[in-house]
Design a protein around this motif. Sequence first.
Motif, PDB file in Angstrom:
ATOM      1  N   LYS A   1      -4.091  13.415  -2.181  1.00 24.65           N
ATOM      2  CA  LYS A   1      -2.861  13.055  -2.892  1.00 24.65           C
ATOM      3  C   LYS A   1      -2.565  11.558  -2.813  1.00 24.65           C
ATOM      4  CE  LYS A   1      -0.743  17.526  -1.693  1.00 24.65           C
ATOM      5  NZ  LYS A   1      -0.608  18.097  -3.051  1.00 24.65           N
ATOM      6  N   LEU A   2      -3.439  10.797  -2.111  1.00 21.88           N
ATOM      7  CA  LEU A   2      -3.180   9.381  -1.869  1.00 21.88           C
ATOM      8  C   LEU A   2      -4.326   8.524  -2.425  1.00 21.88           C
ATOM      9  CD1 LEU A   2      -2.091   9.763   1.886  1.00 21.88           C
ATOM     10  CD2 LEU A   2      -0.624   9.842  -0.145  1.00 21.88           C
ATOM     11  N   PRO A   3      -4.442   8.414  -3.736  1.00 19.03           N
ATOM     12  CA  PRO A   3      -5.569   7.681  -4.334  1.00 19.03           C
ATOM     13  C   PRO A   3      -5.553   6.181  -4.061  1.00 19.03           C
ATOM     14  CG  PRO A   3      -3.954   8.266  -6.017  1.00 19.03           C
ATOM     15  CD  PRO A   3      -3.553   8.985  -4.763  1.00 19.03           C
ATOM     16  N   LYS A   4      -4.403   5.622  -3.701  1.00 17.29           N
ATOM     17  CA  LYS A   4      -4.300   4.177  -3.463  1.00 17.29           C
ATOM     18  C   LYS A   4      -4.290   3.812  -1.980  1.00 17.29           C
ATOM     19  CE  LYS A   4      -1.930   3.058  -7.786  1.00 17.29           C
ATOM     20  NZ  LYS A   4      -0.798   2.314  -8.411  1.00 17.29           N
ATOM     21  N   LEU A   5      -4.630   4.760  -1.126  1.00 20.40           N
ATOM     22  CA  LEU A   5      -4.550   4.549   0.319  1.00 20.40           C
ATOM     23  C   LEU A   5      -5.456   3.404   0.772  1.00 20.40           C
ATOM     24  CD1 LEU A   5      -3.249   5.716   2.893  1.00 20.40           C
ATOM     25  CD2 LEU A   5      -5.259   7.195   3.129  1.00 20.40           C
ATOM     26  N   LYS A   6      -4.884   2.475   1.575  1.00 18.40           N
ATOM     27  CA  LYS A   6      -5.612   1.299   2.050  1.00 18.40           C
ATOM     28  C   LYS A   6      -5.734   1.236   3.572  1.00 18.40           C
ATOM     29  CE  LYS A   6      -4.110  -1.750  -1.743  1.00 18.40           C
ATOM     30  NZ  LYS A   6      -3.364  -3.012  -2.045  1.00 18.40           N
TER      31      LYS A   6
END
Length: 306
Positions: A56-61
């Motif tokens: 659910k977190l495609p932009k997780l860095k």
Amino acid sequence: MEILISSSVWDPKPWVEGLSASRDITKIHVWPTTEDISKVEVLFVWKPLAEGIINKLPKLKWISSLGAGVDHLTSDPQIPSHIPITRIVDPFLARDMTNYVIMGLMMHQRSMLTHLHNQRATIWDRITYQPLKVGIMGLGALGSHLAERLVLLGFEVFGYSRTLKDIDGVKCFDATQNEEFLNHAEVLVNLLPVTPQTESILNANLFRKMPEQSYLINVARGNHLVEKDLVEALNSGRLSGALLDVFKEEPLPTDNPLWQHEKVTITPHVASVTTPESAIKLLLINFELLNNNQKLLHQIDLEQGY
């Protein structure tokens, strides 16, 4: 920047309040949530993540543990290997861990549990005490801090780590000198990280290498300890007792035999607890480093597991 906090153990409120002061954080989500979290770039977590949350977190860095331990993250197959993982290195954690171990060490050396029993039974018995050699397994931030303080208290201290360390007043051993180290450990304090190499390391084979009637203090992780082997070592007299703060299953089930063992003292994973006010300062520093595309503080080595 949006963040997500996931903790199955701690109240997230102090973390939300402290992090809200940062101008870099535009929104804070707390799991579980029905809100859109697709813009989340930072995940703060303590204890196991919900299945599928990473998808659910495609932009997780960046992912950070909210404590010193990271085994709940390194053992999670859903976490991508390219995302940096950090842990909390907090001077208050080291201080509190050291204080807890000193408490347990002193209670063992001075036979305090026996004195408390004697008090209830109105028995006047002047039990003598002896100098103790203390072996510390794991000389990271917590173990090194403990070793230094024990030297100042006059204990003879031995340290064990994967690679050789140099600490004033401490006789240090590396992974090739395991048996020599254990031969000195009249009290063994476990502060190792959990890795495939250290899981179940506190077992019958290790106990046999320690001096007769040695004492165990486990404040690292429950996965280090083979509970059946500990009970057998206590029953046989190989070990004189144990202070346990961590367990494979927490809360410890009421039918676990460790609860009732007369040679075991149990505390409910309270040896050292992260202080949000202090830890948040570190997290905010890492926020700035992330924004500047710099390496984060206390980033773990996934190959080593810590």
